[in-house]
Design a protein around this motif. Structure first.
Motif, PDB file in Angstrom:
ATOM      1  N   VAL A 193       5.207 -67.331  -1.762  1.00 43.73           N
ATOM      2  CA  VAL A 193       5.723 -67.680  -0.430  1.00 43.73           C
ATOM      3  C   VAL A 193       5.121 -66.772   0.635  1.00 43.73           C
ATOM      4  O   VAL A 193       4.751 -67.224   1.724  1.00 43.73           O
ATOM      5  CB  VAL A 193       7.263 -67.587  -0.430  1.00 43.73           C
ATOM      6  N   SER A 194       5.001 -65.475   0.334  1.00 45.64           N
ATOM      7  CA  SER A 194       4.429 -64.536   1.307  1.00 45.64           C
ATOM      8  C   SER A 194       2.975 -64.883   1.615  1.00 45.64           C
ATOM      9  O   SER A 194       2.563 -64.911   2.777  1.00 45.64           O
ATOM     10  CB  SER A 194       4.520 -63.106   0.766  1.00 45.64           C
ATOM     11  N   GLY A 196       1.579 -67.768   1.227  1.00 47.59           N
ATOM     12  CA  GLY A 196       1.579 -69.038   1.946  1.00 47.59           C
ATOM     13  C   GLY A 196       1.898 -68.869   3.420  1.00 47.59           C
ATOM     14  O   GLY A 196       1.296 -69.531   4.279  1.00 47.59           O
ATOM     15  N   GLN A 197       2.831 -67.998   3.746  1.00 47.03           N
ATOM     16  CA  GLN A 197       3.165 -67.751   5.150  1.00 47.03           C
ATOM     17  C   GLN A 197       1.984 -67.150   5.907  1.00 47.03           C
ATOM     18  O   GLN A 197       1.719 -67.496   7.061  1.00 47.03           O
ATOM     19  CB  GLN A 197       4.378 -66.828   5.229  1.00 47.03           C
ATOM     20  N   LEU A 200      -0.487 -69.839   6.556  1.00 53.30           N
ATOM     21  CA  LEU A 200       0.054 -70.780   7.534  1.00 53.30           C
ATOM     22  C   LEU A 200      -0.078 -70.224   8.956  1.00 53.30           C
ATOM     23  O   LEU A 200      -0.490 -70.926   9.886  1.00 53.30           O
ATOM     24  CB  LEU A 200       1.523 -71.073   7.212  1.00 53.30           C
ATOM     25  N   LEU A 201       0.242 -68.926   9.127  1.00 59.18           N
ATOM     26  CA  LEU A 201       0.100 -68.297  10.450  1.00 59.18           C
ATOM     27  C   LEU A 201      -1.368 -68.239  10.882  1.00 59.18           C
ATOM     28  O   LEU A 201      -1.699 -68.449  12.054  1.00 59.18           O
ATOM     29  CB  LEU A 201       0.703 -66.892  10.409  1.00 59.18           C
TER      30      LEU A 201
END
Length: 217
Positions: A193-194, A196-197, A200-201
């Motif tokens: 998740v980290s 992926g974030q 994404l940013l």
């Protein structure tokens, strides 16, 4: 005759059997491994009118349950229980012959069990040959009998406490393993998740730079 078994039994169980048969010829205790989809049977020659007691408990494996079945020499079912964790059954032999009792784990497809049982045949002989006489026992004899009975109770309590300790340790180890796997899974999910974030940013800023370049040109 001594207790006989058929099937797959652990080395620990057979060593326990030999030691206990040497101590008391008509009382047998075994702790053995019962694999998945397996069945283990034991046989005992019993004389008519003899009082017998079968006690068993599943120590480790799955839901700590097993099928148990006791048959007489004529094949009559004296006791039958399905998926029991522990139980005790007392009966009096109605005829001479070989009695058979089996533990089955055939309903389990991948979990093996560790099973303990205690099979007692007949009453324990008196501590003193003249214990059943009409006259009263002497003070020393009475004290010896009381101590003997107390020691028997201590042995029974120790056996049950050892079984509970083994079962509790197995549950704790199983729970510890599950918690460890769950923690590893959570760590992997958190890492994914980290990452992926971050991507994404970065994609947001990349789209903004691309739009500004097109407008300037």
């Amino acid at each position: 005759m001594p207790l006989q078994g058929s099937g797959t039994a652990g080395l620990w169980g057979w060593l326990t059997l030999l030691l206990l048969v040497a101590y008391a010829a008509r009382a047998s205790e075994i702790t053995f491994e019962l694999p998945d989809n397996a069945k283990q049977c034991f046989y005992e020659e019993i004389v008519r009118g003899t009082k017998c007691t079968l006690e068993f408990q599943v120590i480790t494996g799955g839901h700590y349950d097993v099928d148990c079945r006791l048959e007489g020499p004529d094949g009559a079912v004296l006791y039958k229980e399905m998926k029991k964790q522990y139980d005790s059954f007392t009966f009096t032999a109605s005829r001479n012959g070989t009695y058979k009792f089996c533990f089955s784990n055939e309903f389990s497809t991948f979990t093996h069990k560790t099973v303990y049982f205690d099979f007692q045949v007949g009453e324990e002989p008196p501590l003193f040959p003249s214990e059943n006489r009409a006259t009263a026992l002497t003070q020393m004899e009475s004290a010896c009998v009381s101590i003997h009975e107390a020691l028997k109770s201590v042995i029974d309590y120790q056996t049950h406490f050892r079984l509970r300790e083994a079962q509790g340790r197995s549950r704790a180890e199983d729970l510890n393993t599950r918690v460890a796997y769950w923690s590893i899974g959570e760590a992997i999910i958190l890492l994914v998740v980290s990452i992926g974030q971050v991507f994404l940013l970065k994609s947001f800023f990349s789209d903004k730079r691309t739009t500004t370049t097109h407008v300037g040109s």
